[in-house]
Write a protein that holds these residues in place. Structure first.
Motif, PDB file in Angstrom:
ATOM      1  N   THR A 122       4.157  10.320  -9.075  1.00  0.00           N
ATOM      2  CA  THR A 122       3.586  10.514 -10.544  1.00  0.00           C
ATOM      3  C   THR A 122       3.036  11.841 -10.793  1.00  0.00           C
ATOM      4  O   THR A 122       3.034  12.774 -11.637  1.00  0.00           O
ATOM      5  CB  THR A 122       2.654   9.429 -10.905  1.00  0.00           C
ATOM      6  OG1 THR A 122       3.402   8.180 -10.831  1.00  0.00           O
ATOM      7  CG2 THR A 122       2.115   9.783 -12.206  1.00  0.00           C
ATOM      8  N   THR A 123       2.099  12.239  -9.530  1.00  0.00           N
ATOM      9  CA  THR A 123       1.232  13.412  -9.566  1.00  0.00           C
ATOM     10  C   THR A 123       2.143  14.659  -9.353  1.00  0.00           C
ATOM     11  O   THR A 123       1.923  15.616 -10.254  1.00  0.00           O
ATOM     12  CB  THR A 123       0.202  13.392  -8.239  1.00  0.00           C
ATOM     13  OG1 THR A 123      -0.632  12.269  -8.380  1.00  0.00           O
ATOM     14  CG2 THR A 123      -0.555  14.527  -8.225  1.00  0.00           C
ATOM     15  N   THR A 158       2.447   1.682  -3.286  1.00  0.00           N
ATOM     16  CA  THR A 158       1.443   2.142  -4.359  1.00  0.00           C
ATOM     17  C   THR A 158       1.209   3.675  -4.118  1.00  0.00           C
ATOM     18  O   THR A 158       1.256   4.447  -5.197  1.00  0.00           O
ATOM     19  CB  THR A 158       0.145   1.565  -4.126  1.00  0.00           C
ATOM     20  OG1 THR A 158       0.488   0.076  -4.307  1.00  0.00           O
ATOM     21  CG2 THR A 158      -0.884   1.934  -5.480  1.00  0.00           C
ATOM     22  N   ARG A 159       0.988   4.087  -2.861  1.00  0.00           N
ATOM     23  CA  ARG A 159       0.688   5.523  -2.621  1.00  0.00           C
ATOM     24  C   ARG A 159       1.989   6.320  -2.916  1.00  0.00           C
ATOM     25  O   ARG A 159       1.732   7.593  -3.498  1.00  0.00           O
ATOM     26  CB  ARG A 159       0.382   5.619  -1.143  1.00  0.00           C
ATOM     27  CG  ARG A 159      -1.035   5.282  -0.692  1.00  0.00           C
ATOM     28  CD  ARG A 159      -1.483   5.749   0.483  1.00  0.00           C
ATOM     29  NE  ARG A 159      -0.390   5.414   1.691  1.00  0.00           N
ATOM     30  CZ  ARG A 159      -0.367   4.402   2.347  1.00  0.00           C
ATOM     31  NH1 ARG A 159      -1.304   3.575   2.116  1.00  0.00           N
ATOM     32  NH2 ARG A 159       0.267   4.232   3.513  1.00  0.00           N
ATOM     33  N   ARG A 184       5.367  14.840 -10.437  1.00  0.00           N
ATOM     34  CA  ARG A 184       5.910  15.056 -11.674  1.00  0.00           C
ATOM     35  C   ARG A 184       5.083  15.539 -12.854  1.00  0.00           C
ATOM     36  O   ARG A 184       5.393  16.218 -13.374  1.00  0.00           O
ATOM     37  CB  ARG A 184       6.491  13.462 -12.352  1.00  0.00           C
ATOM     38  CG  ARG A 184       7.240  13.527 -13.433  1.00  0.00           C
ATOM     39  CD  ARG A 184       7.381  12.080 -13.998  1.00  0.00           C
ATOM     40  NE  ARG A 184       6.006  11.559 -14.389  1.00  0.00           N
ATOM     41  CZ  ARG A 184       5.648  10.244 -14.700  1.00  0.00           C
ATOM     42  NH1 ARG A 184       6.500   9.477 -14.682  1.00  0.00           N
ATOM     43  NH2 ARG A 184       4.410   9.795 -14.796  1.00  0.00           N
ATOM     44  N   ASP A 185       3.825  15.269 -12.863  1.00  0.00           N
ATOM     45  CA  ASP A 185       2.769  15.650 -13.787  1.00  0.00           C
ATOM     46  C   ASP A 185       2.503  17.068 -13.474  1.00  0.00           C
ATOM     47  O   ASP A 185       2.159  18.045 -14.382  1.00  0.00           O
ATOM     48  CB  ASP A 185       1.521  14.782 -13.969  1.00  0.00           C
ATOM     49  CG  ASP A 185       1.602  13.501 -14.050  1.00  0.00           C
ATOM     50  OD1 ASP A 185       2.615  13.092 -15.008  1.00  0.00           O
ATOM     51  OD2 ASP A 185       0.802  12.720 -14.011  1.00  0.00           O
ATOM     52  N   LYS A 202       4.156   5.831  -5.188  1.00  0.00           N
ATOM     53  CA  LYS A 202       4.442   6.115  -6.858  1.00  0.00           C
ATOM     54  C   LYS A 202       3.298   7.064  -7.361  1.00  0.00           C
ATOM     55  O   LYS A 202       3.509   7.885  -7.962  1.00  0.00           O
ATOM     56  CB  LYS A 202       4.173   4.505  -7.464  1.00  0.00           C
ATOM     57  CG  LYS A 202       5.274   3.743  -7.228  1.00  0.00           C
ATOM     58  CD  LYS A 202       5.302   2.365  -8.167  1.00  0.00           C
ATOM     59  CE  LYS A 202       6.502   1.367  -7.827  1.00  0.00           C
ATOM     60  NZ  LYS A 202       6.230   0.292  -8.445  1.00  0.00           N
ATOM     61  N   LYS A 203       2.033   6.867  -6.710  1.00  0.00           N
ATOM     62  CA  LYS A 203       1.129   7.792  -7.067  1.00  0.00           C
ATOM     63  C   LYS A 203       1.332   9.438  -6.919  1.00  0.00           C
ATOM     64  O   LYS A 203       1.310  10.251  -7.776  1.00  0.00           O
ATOM     65  CB  LYS A 203      -0.158   7.406  -6.561  1.00  0.00           C
ATOM     66  CG  LYS A 203      -1.104   6.286  -7.015  1.00  0.00           C
ATOM     67  CD  LYS A 203      -2.217   6.120  -6.210  1.00  0.00           C
ATOM     68  CE  LYS A 203      -3.008   4.729  -6.860  1.00  0.00           C
ATOM     69  NZ  LYS A 203      -4.442   4.532  -6.395  1.00  0.00           N
ATOM     70  N   ARG A 204       1.911   9.380  -5.608  1.00  0.00           N
ATOM     71  CA  ARG A 204       2.558  10.741  -5.132  1.00  0.00           C
ATOM     72  C   ARG A 204       3.461  11.181  -6.078  1.00  0.00           C
ATOM     73  O   ARG A 204       3.581  12.411  -6.648  1.00  0.00           O
ATOM     74  CB  ARG A 204       2.775  10.807  -3.766  1.00  0.00           C
ATOM     75  CG  ARG A 204       1.622  10.561  -2.913  1.00  0.00           C
ATOM     76  CD  ARG A 204       2.245  10.684  -1.117  1.00  0.00           C
ATOM     77  NE  ARG A 204       1.154  10.504  -0.596  1.00  0.00           N
ATOM     78  CZ  ARG A 204       1.200  10.439   0.696  1.00  0.00           C
ATOM     79  NH1 ARG A 204       2.161  10.485   1.553  1.00  0.00           N
ATOM     80  NH2 ARG A 204      -0.026  10.131   1.711  1.00  0.00           N
ATOM     81  N   ASN A 254       0.882  -1.110   0.015  1.00  0.00           N
ATOM     82  CA  ASN A 254      -0.071  -0.099   0.088  1.00  0.00           C
ATOM     83  C   ASN A 254       0.984   1.239   0.050  1.00  0.00           C
ATOM     84  O   ASN A 254       0.532   2.285  -0.647  1.00  0.00           O
ATOM     85  CB  ASN A 254      -0.772  -0.073   1.118  1.00  0.00           C
ATOM     86  CG  ASN A 254      -2.039  -0.985   1.001  1.00  0.00           C
ATOM     87  OD1 ASN A 254      -2.366  -1.513   0.086  1.00  0.00           O
ATOM     88  ND2 ASN A 254      -2.474  -1.509   2.196  1.00  0.00           N
ATOM     89  N   HIS A 255       1.964   1.139   0.742  1.00  0.00           N
ATOM     90  CA  HIS A 255       2.635   2.568   0.716  1.00  0.00           C
ATOM     91  C   HIS A 255       3.524   2.586  -0.349  1.00  0.00           C
ATOM     92  O   HIS A 255       3.695   3.908  -1.136  1.00  0.00           O
ATOM     93  CB  HIS A 255       3.769   2.204   2.069  1.00  0.00           C
ATOM     94  CG  HIS A 255       4.639   3.516   1.950  1.00  0.00           C
ATOM     95  ND1 HIS A 255       4.525   4.549   2.532  1.00  0.00           N
ATOM     96  CD2 HIS A 255       6.156   3.582   1.599  1.00  0.00           C
ATOM     97  CE1 HIS A 255       5.493   5.370   2.529  1.00  0.00           C
ATOM     98  NE2 HIS A 255       6.348   4.824   1.735  1.00  0.00           N
TER      99      HIS A 255
END
Length: 352
Positions: free
Chosen positions: A123-124, A116-117, A126-127, A119-121, A113-114
């Motif tokens: 990616t966000t 995944t979170r 970076r975008d 990587k999402k952060r 879970n960590h």
């Protein structure tokens, strides 16, 4: 017995070496914290094996972790510090006793879970960074290509006359001033009361030109007079803001030296050429707008004939078409740096 975590990654470069890192925090760490540190750090480091000696495990329940070995660079060190602070668990006295298998399953779930979170952060972030940089680059390009338009007031956008100088056939305008949108009386009940007439198409001209240019007012009138006029044509300071130059700053001639702009990207619209002795290459001469009778003229004025300049085919409409064409050609020519090359010279041949 040594415990080994194997990661299937290429051999690390020679620059990565095993470094001894000391942590001295006054709270306890669990195996989850240690494995989490190693797992997150492995995302950023080219590691083959991370070896934990058996002597390290008794330190899990102690108040401090003295030492462990981990290949890292400065960026990973900051990440490790972050993980240590964010994922330290409760003291041992407050934890429930659970079987080793249950704790391991729970550890794997938390770790997944960590990650995944995280990587999402990442990616966000970076975008968002890319979007922000793209917006800044677009804005920089727009500002770089932004052109400037300098406008005269009298006989270019308006015609002003003292009420005392109105002819008998023009005095009917005093009664119409309150009901018309293009006519204003200023300084009422004063010996210097004057009346201002807007040139036809002036509002449409300012609205469209503002989309293409940064606009400035340059008048040989005084500051009070300029402010009176701007209250009528730009009350909210949408078009000109505070970009106004008056007689106080330039008493004799007009010059672009007072503008904070590249003179190669400036267009001047004025009815008088002689006031621009050094910047004729930037000048578009517009036909002098005369609505009221002027001393010495033999023909009737627009006011006396109760008519006016054409809106659709008048001087301002023609100048706007030319400015739109010049702006378009300048934008299409990416290598163009001098707007003056697109203005016909001498400017007397381009009188609108």
């Amino acid at each position: 017995m040594a415990h080994v975590i194997s990661l299937k990654r290429p051999r690390p470069p020679a620059s990565h070496t095993y470094t001894r890192v000391y942590f001295d925090f006054h709270f306890s760490f669990t195996p989850i914290s240690i494995f989490l540190i190693i797992s997150i750090s492995s995302i950023y480091t080219q590691t083959i094996n991370i070896r934990l000696c058996h002597s390290l495990f008794p330190l899990y329940d102690s108040d401090q972790i003295r030492v462990f070995f981990l290949p890292f660079d400065f960026r990973d060190f900051l990440l490790i510090m972050f993980v240590l602070r964010k994922h330290s668990l409760q003291p041992k006295s407050k934890r429930r006793k659970r079987s080793s298998s249950s704790r391991f399953v729970d550890f794997v779930k938390r770790l997944q879970n960590h990650v995944t979170r995280f990587k999402k952060r990442l990616t966000t972030l970076r975008d968002k960074t890319r979007n922000k940089l793209a917006c800044l680059n677009d804005e920089k390009k727009k500002m770089k290509k932004k052109l400037h338009l300098v406008l005269d007031l009298d006989h270019t956008l308006i015609h002003t006359v003292l009420v005392s100088d109105l002819s008998e056939r023009e005095k009917y305008l005093l009664e119409e001033a309150d009901s018309r949108q293009d006519l204003w009386r200023c300084n009422k009940d004063s010996p210097y009361e004057f009346i201002i007439k807007l040139r036809p198409f002036v509002h449409e001209f300012l609205l469209e030109a503002n989309k293409l240019f940064t606009m400035h007012v340059y008048t040989m009138g005084n500051s009070c007079y300029a402010q009176d006029v701007l209250k009528l044509i730009d009350p909210d300071k949408v078009y000109f803001g505070n970009r106004v130059i008056t007689r106080e700053a330039s008493p004799c001639n007009k010059t672009l030296d007072l503008l904070v702009a590249d003179t190669r990207r400036v267009v001047i619209v004025d009815d008088t050429i002689s006031v621009w002795p050094h910047h004729k290459r930037n000048l578009l001469q517009i036909t002098k707008y005369i609505y009221f009778r002027v001393d010495g003229t033999k023909w009737d004025s627009y006011a006396e004939e109760k008519k006016d300049e054409s809106r659709k085919s008048g001087s301002l409409a023609n100048v706007l078409k030319f400015l739109e064409d010049v702006h378009k050609r300048f934008e299409e020519d990416l290598d163009s740096k001098d707007l003056r090359l697109l203005i016909p010279y001498p400017c007397r041949q381009c009188c609108f």
